[in-house]
Structure formats: structure tokens, C-alpha cells
Design a protein around this motif. Structure first.
Motif, PDB file in Angstrom:
ATOM      1  N   ARG A 127       0.812  -1.218   0.000  1.00  0.00           N
ATOM      2  CA  ARG A 127       0.000   0.000   0.000  1.00  0.00           C
ATOM      3  C   ARG A 127       0.849   1.273   0.000  1.00  0.00           C
ATOM      4  NH1 ARG A 127      -2.609  -3.578   3.376  1.00  0.00           N
ATOM      5  NH2 ARG A 127      -4.805  -4.078   2.815  1.00  0.00           N
ATOM      6  N   ASP A 128       2.104   1.172   0.424  1.00  0.00           N
ATOM      7  CA  ASP A 128       2.975   2.351   0.507  1.00  0.00           C
ATOM      8  C   ASP A 128       3.555   2.756  -0.840  1.00  0.00           C
ATOM      9  OD1 ASP A 128       2.848   2.803   3.365  1.00  0.00           O
ATOM     10  OD2 ASP A 128       3.964   0.918   3.572  1.00  0.00           O
ATOM     11  N   GLY A 129       3.411   1.914  -1.851  1.00  0.00           N
ATOM     12  CA  GLY A 129       3.957   2.244  -3.161  1.00  0.00           C
ATOM     13  C   GLY A 129       5.472   2.302  -3.153  1.00  0.00           C
ATOM     14  N   GLY A 130       6.044   3.214  -3.947  1.00  0.00           N
ATOM     15  CA  GLY A 130       7.496   3.324  -4.047  1.00  0.00           C
ATOM     16  C   GLY A 130       8.093   4.237  -3.000  1.00  0.00           C
ATOM     17  N   HIS A 131       9.216   3.827  -2.434  1.00  0.00           N
ATOM     18  CA  HIS A 131       9.928   4.614  -1.409  1.00  0.00           C
ATOM     19  C   HIS A 131      11.313   4.956  -1.964  1.00  0.00           C
ATOM     20  CE1 HIS A 131      10.599   5.938   2.765  1.00  0.00           C
ATOM     21  NE2 HIS A 131      11.844   5.537   2.571  1.00  0.00           N
ATOM     22  N   PRO A 132      11.679   6.241  -2.050  1.00  0.00           N
ATOM     23  CA  PRO A 132      12.956   6.614  -2.667  1.00  0.00           C
ATOM     24  C   PRO A 132      14.160   6.263  -1.799  1.00  0.00           C
ATOM     25  CG  PRO A 132      11.848   8.542  -1.776  1.00  0.00           C
ATOM     26  CD  PRO A 132      10.884   7.404  -1.626  1.00  0.00           C
ATOM     27  N   VAL A 133      15.215   5.886  -2.469  1.00  0.00           N
ATOM     28  CA  VAL A 133      16.511   5.637  -1.828  1.00  0.00           C
ATOM     29  C   VAL A 133      17.522   6.572  -2.478  1.00  0.00           C
ATOM     30  CG1 VAL A 133      18.311   3.944  -1.326  1.00  0.00           C
ATOM     31  CG2 VAL A 133      15.931   3.188  -1.631  1.00  0.00           C
ATOM     32  N   GLU A 134      18.241   7.312  -1.687  1.00  0.00           N
ATOM     33  CA  GLU A 134      19.342   8.132  -2.202  1.00  0.00           C
ATOM     34  C   GLU A 134      20.381   8.222  -1.110  1.00  0.00           C
ATOM     35  OE1 GLU A 134      20.167  12.087  -4.881  1.00  0.00           O
ATOM     36  OE2 GLU A 134      18.124  11.521  -4.335  1.00  0.00           O
ATOM     37  N   VAL A 135      21.526   7.616  -1.347  1.00  0.00           N
ATOM     38  CA  VAL A 135      22.522   7.511  -0.289  1.00  0.00           C
ATOM     39  C   VAL A 135      23.917   7.770  -0.848  1.00  0.00           C
ATOM     40  CG1 VAL A 135      22.647   4.999  -0.622  1.00  0.00           C
ATOM     41  CG2 VAL A 135      23.477   5.991   1.509  1.00  0.00           C
ATOM     42  N   ALA A 136      24.669   8.615  -0.141  1.00  0.00           N
ATOM     43  CA  ALA A 136      26.077   8.826  -0.469  1.00  0.00           C
ATOM     44  C   ALA A 136      26.895   7.690   0.145  1.00  0.00           C
ATOM     45  CB  ALA A 136      26.547  10.175   0.066  1.00  0.00           C
ATOM     46  N   LEU A 137      27.825   7.181  -0.609  1.00  0.00           N
ATOM     47  CA  LEU A 137      28.629   6.054  -0.145  1.00  0.00           C
ATOM     48  C   LEU A 137      29.967   6.552   0.398  1.00  0.00           C
ATOM     49  CD1 LEU A 137      27.884   3.642  -3.135  1.00  0.00           C
ATOM     50  CD2 LEU A 137      26.761   3.724  -0.894  1.00  0.00           C
ATOM     51  N   PRO A 138      30.510   5.876   1.409  1.00  0.00           N
ATOM     52  CA  PRO A 138      31.768   6.318   2.003  1.00  0.00           C
ATOM     53  C   PRO A 138      32.938   6.171   1.045  1.00  0.00           C
ATOM     54  CG  PRO A 138      31.117   4.184   2.889  1.00  0.00           C
ATOM     55  CD  PRO A 138      29.963   4.676   2.072  1.00  0.00           C
ATOM     56  N   ALA A 139      33.970   6.952   1.290  1.00  0.00           N
ATOM     57  CA  ALA A 139      35.163   6.905   0.444  1.00  0.00           C
ATOM     58  C   ALA A 139      35.738   5.486   0.406  1.00  0.00           C
ATOM     59  CB  ALA A 139      36.210   7.882   0.973  1.00  0.00           C
ATOM     60  N   GLY A 140      36.133   5.082  -0.769  1.00  0.00           N
ATOM     61  CA  GLY A 140      36.739   3.756  -0.936  1.00  0.00           C
ATOM     62  C   GLY A 140      35.743   2.634  -1.122  1.00  0.00           C
ATOM     63  N   CYS A 141      34.450   2.953  -1.143  1.00  0.00           N
ATOM     64  CA  CYS A 141      33.435   1.907  -1.292  1.00  0.00           C
ATOM     65  C   CYS A 141      33.480   1.339  -2.709  1.00  0.00           C
ATOM     66  CB  CYS A 141      32.047   2.472  -1.000  1.00  0.00           C
ATOM     67  SG  CYS A 141      30.716   1.308  -1.317  1.00  0.00           S
ATOM     68  N   THR A 142      33.543   0.038  -2.821  1.00  0.00           N
ATOM     69  CA  THR A 142      33.536  -0.627  -4.122  1.00  0.00           C
ATOM     70  C   THR A 142      32.418  -1.661  -4.226  1.00  0.00           C
ATOM     71  OG1 THR A 142      35.117  -2.287  -3.314  1.00  0.00           O
ATOM     72  CG2 THR A 142      36.024  -0.347  -4.450  1.00  0.00           C
ATOM     73  N   GLU A 143      31.685  -1.872  -3.135  1.00  0.00           N
ATOM     74  CA  GLU A 143      30.654  -2.908  -3.137  1.00  0.00           C
ATOM     75  C   GLU A 143      29.518  -2.495  -2.210  1.00  0.00           C
ATOM     76  OE1 GLU A 143      31.656  -7.301  -2.962  1.00  0.00           O
ATOM     77  OE2 GLU A 143      30.773  -7.062  -0.975  1.00  0.00           O
ATOM     78  N   ILE A 144      28.281  -2.699  -2.671  1.00  0.00           N
ATOM     79  CA  ILE A 144      27.132  -2.445  -1.812  1.00  0.00           C
ATOM     80  C   ILE A 144      26.285  -3.706  -1.710  1.00  0.00           C
ATOM     81  CG2 ILE A 144      27.079   0.011  -2.354  1.00  0.00           C
ATOM     82  CD1 ILE A 144      24.637  -0.535  -4.134  1.00  0.00           C
ATOM     83  N   THR A 145      25.529  -3.800  -0.626  1.00  0.00           N
ATOM     84  CA  THR A 145      24.644  -4.941  -0.403  1.00  0.00           C
ATOM     85  C   THR A 145      23.228  -4.419  -0.175  1.00  0.00           C
ATOM     86  OG1 THR A 145      26.441  -6.212   0.615  1.00  0.00           O
ATOM     87  CG2 THR A 145      24.184  -6.977   1.005  1.00  0.00           C
ATOM     88  N   LEU A 146      22.292  -4.942  -0.940  1.00  0.00           N
ATOM     89  CA  LEU A 146      20.890  -4.561  -0.827  1.00  0.00           C
ATOM     90  C   LEU A 146      20.143  -5.703  -0.150  1.00  0.00           C
ATOM     91  CD1 LEU A 146      20.350  -3.309  -4.514  1.00  0.00           C
ATOM     92  CD2 LEU A 146      21.370  -2.065  -2.587  1.00  0.00           C
TER      93      LEU A 146
END
Length: 273
Positions: A127-146
Motif C-alpha cells: 500500500r505504501d507504493g514506491g519509497h525513494p533511496v538516495e545515499v552517499a557512499l563512504p570513500a573507498g566503497c567498491t561494493e554495496i549490499t541490498l
């Protein structure tokens, strides 16, 4: 005239081959490095690219999306960039479909950078529909996990829509959209009974260029995100010789047995008669 794999090859056929080699080389230079996407766990079914886990259009609320990942909580998707990453954005939520509207699961979405959580959503329902994600990544980040964790696993169909990774240099890294190399690869096969003409554009390509003395090497990798089955094409082009060395290798990069590989033609040029 020459002989190639038992075939008598005419000069015009070599011209056709060389033209396709050149197109492939030009095309590979235009394709940006791909992010490597791996689904490490999922509550049901397999990760879908640009479709929901039910193989329907990705839908959040009243809006449908052409790009993204369709998963099932509890899920974990790891995305490794080709270099340092600066930011990640997407729209997340519980997929709206005839099944999920009968359920009431609540899902929390999170993003971790190099193993540390940097963003988390409130508990969301369809019921909430779409929720935006916008995140700055720390220096040196090469991999993210969702990750997506549900209070009830039943009908926990989750979507990560319009995902965009941005590199430290400001360039957008293809993520969720699988770049294709059209019909330029002179190879064909069937995997699980399905033609490579159908599969390869869906799987997408990662392309790397290397220099080795008197020749240039392009390595083109295409990986099935569902089971890890991987095709690796290697093209060596020599500077002073009208010679191209072409190799094709197949790997099972997953944990389960691969599907049946058949009708492999390592050179399938469609030469004129």
C-alpha cells in the motif's frame, strides 16, 4: 583461400568476418564497465532483471518500471562496482500484484557499503507504493549490499526499481540494465533449450580490454544471474598480421548443476553462400 575448422573460406567471407570483428571492437569501447550483480540469498524463486519475481512488470503502487531487480524477501543482493563508488539511488517497495494485495507483509529495505549499513527504510507494505533511496557512499566503497527483510515471508515480493550507481568520477555505472552486444558475437549455442540469441541480450555483457605485446585482447563475459552459468569470449587482434584468435569458454559459476548446454557453434558467422 584458407581452411578454418574444416571449412573452405573464400576471401569475401574473411571480409565479412573482419568487418564483424571491427564492429565488435568499436562497440566494446563504447560500453562502460558493468557492475557485477549477485543474489546471495532469496526467500523464493530467483532474482529477476527488469521484471518482478513473478515475471511481471515491476510495479510499486500505481507506477510500473522498466528497469530494476525483482526479488523475494528475505533477500540479499551484492553489487560490486568496477571501481570506487560515490552514490546509489533507487525506488524500493513491495511489488503490487494480484497475490501481494491479498497479503499484509511488512518489509524493511537496507543498503550496506563494504559491510556497514548506510541506509534503511521504514517497514513498508504494498500500500505504501514506491519509497525513494538516495545515499552517499563512504570513500573507498567498491561494493554495496541490498537487503530486504520481511516480518512474514509469504508473498514478500520486493522490487528495487531504477537502480543507479555513480562512480567517484561522476560516471553512471550500468546497474539493473543489462547492456547487449546485439548480434556482433560470431558464436551460438543453446542453454536449457533456449537459443543464445535470446539469452545473451538478457544476461548482458562485461567487456575488458588488455594489451599484450603485439596484440590486443578483449574479454567479453556474459553471466546468467539466475544460476551463475558464464560464457567467456576472448578475442586477440594482432597488430601486424591479418589474424584474429577467438576462444569461447563455458563455466558453471553457481552452486547448483547447470542446465544442458547444446548446439555449440564457436564460430557462427552466417557467411554468404
Amino acid at each position: 583461400m584458407d581452411n578454418l575448422g574444416g571449412w573452405t573460406v573464400r576471401p569475401e567471407e574473411f571480409a565479412t568476418r573482419n568487418e564483424r570483428w571491427s564492429k565488435l571492437g568499436a562497440r566494446s569501447k563504447d560500453i562502460p564497465p558493468m557492475a557485477h550483480v549477485e543474489c546471495r540469498r532469496q526467500g523464493w524463486e530467483v532474482l529477476h532483471f527488469n521484471r518482478s519475481v513473478l515475471d511481471r512488470p515491476l510495479t510499486l503502487g500505481e507506477q510500473s518500471y522498466e528497469r530494476g531487480f525483482g526479488a523475494h524477501a528475505d533477500s540479499e543482493i551484492v553489487i560490486a562496482g568496477p571501481g570506487p563508488l560515490a552514490s546509489f539511488r533507487a525506488v524500493v517497495g513491495v511489488d503490487r500484484n494480484p497475490d501481494t494485495v491479498t497479503g499484509g507483509c511488512r518489509v524493511r529495505f537496507a543498503v550496506a557499503a563494504n559491510g556497514r549499513k548506510v541506509w534503511e527504510s521504514p517497514a513498508l507494505t504494498w500500500r505504501d507504493g514506491g519509497h525513494p533511496v538516495e545515499v552517499a557512499l563512504p570513500a573507498g566503497c567498491t561494493e554495496i549490499t541490498l537487503t530486504a527483510e520481511a516480518d512474514v515471508i509469504r508473498l514478500a515480493h520486493v522490487n528495487w526499481c531504477d537502480p543507479v550507481l555513480t562512480a567517484q568520477n561522476g560516471a553512471e555505472v550500468p546497474c539493473g540494465v543489462r547492456e547487449a552486444a546485439d548480434d556482433l558475437l560470431p558464436v551460438s549455442f543453446r542453454y536449457g533449450g533456449v537459443s543464445s540469441e535470446v539469452l545473451l541480450p538478457q544476461w548482458g555483457f562485461a567487456i575488458a580490454t588488455e594489451r599484450h605485446g603485439r596484440f590486443s585482447r578483449r574479454v567479453i563475459t556474459s553471466r546468467n544471474p539466475a544460476d551463475g552459468f558464464t560464457v567467456e569470449f576472448t578475442l586477440d587482434e594482432y597488430d601486424a598480421l591479418p589474424v584474429s584468435l577467438w576462444r569461447v569458454a563455458f563455466f558453471n559459476g553457481g552452486r547448483a548443476r547447470s542446465q544442458r548446454l547444446s548446439e555449440v557453434r564457436t564460430i557462427d558467422l552466417g557467411c554468404p553462400k
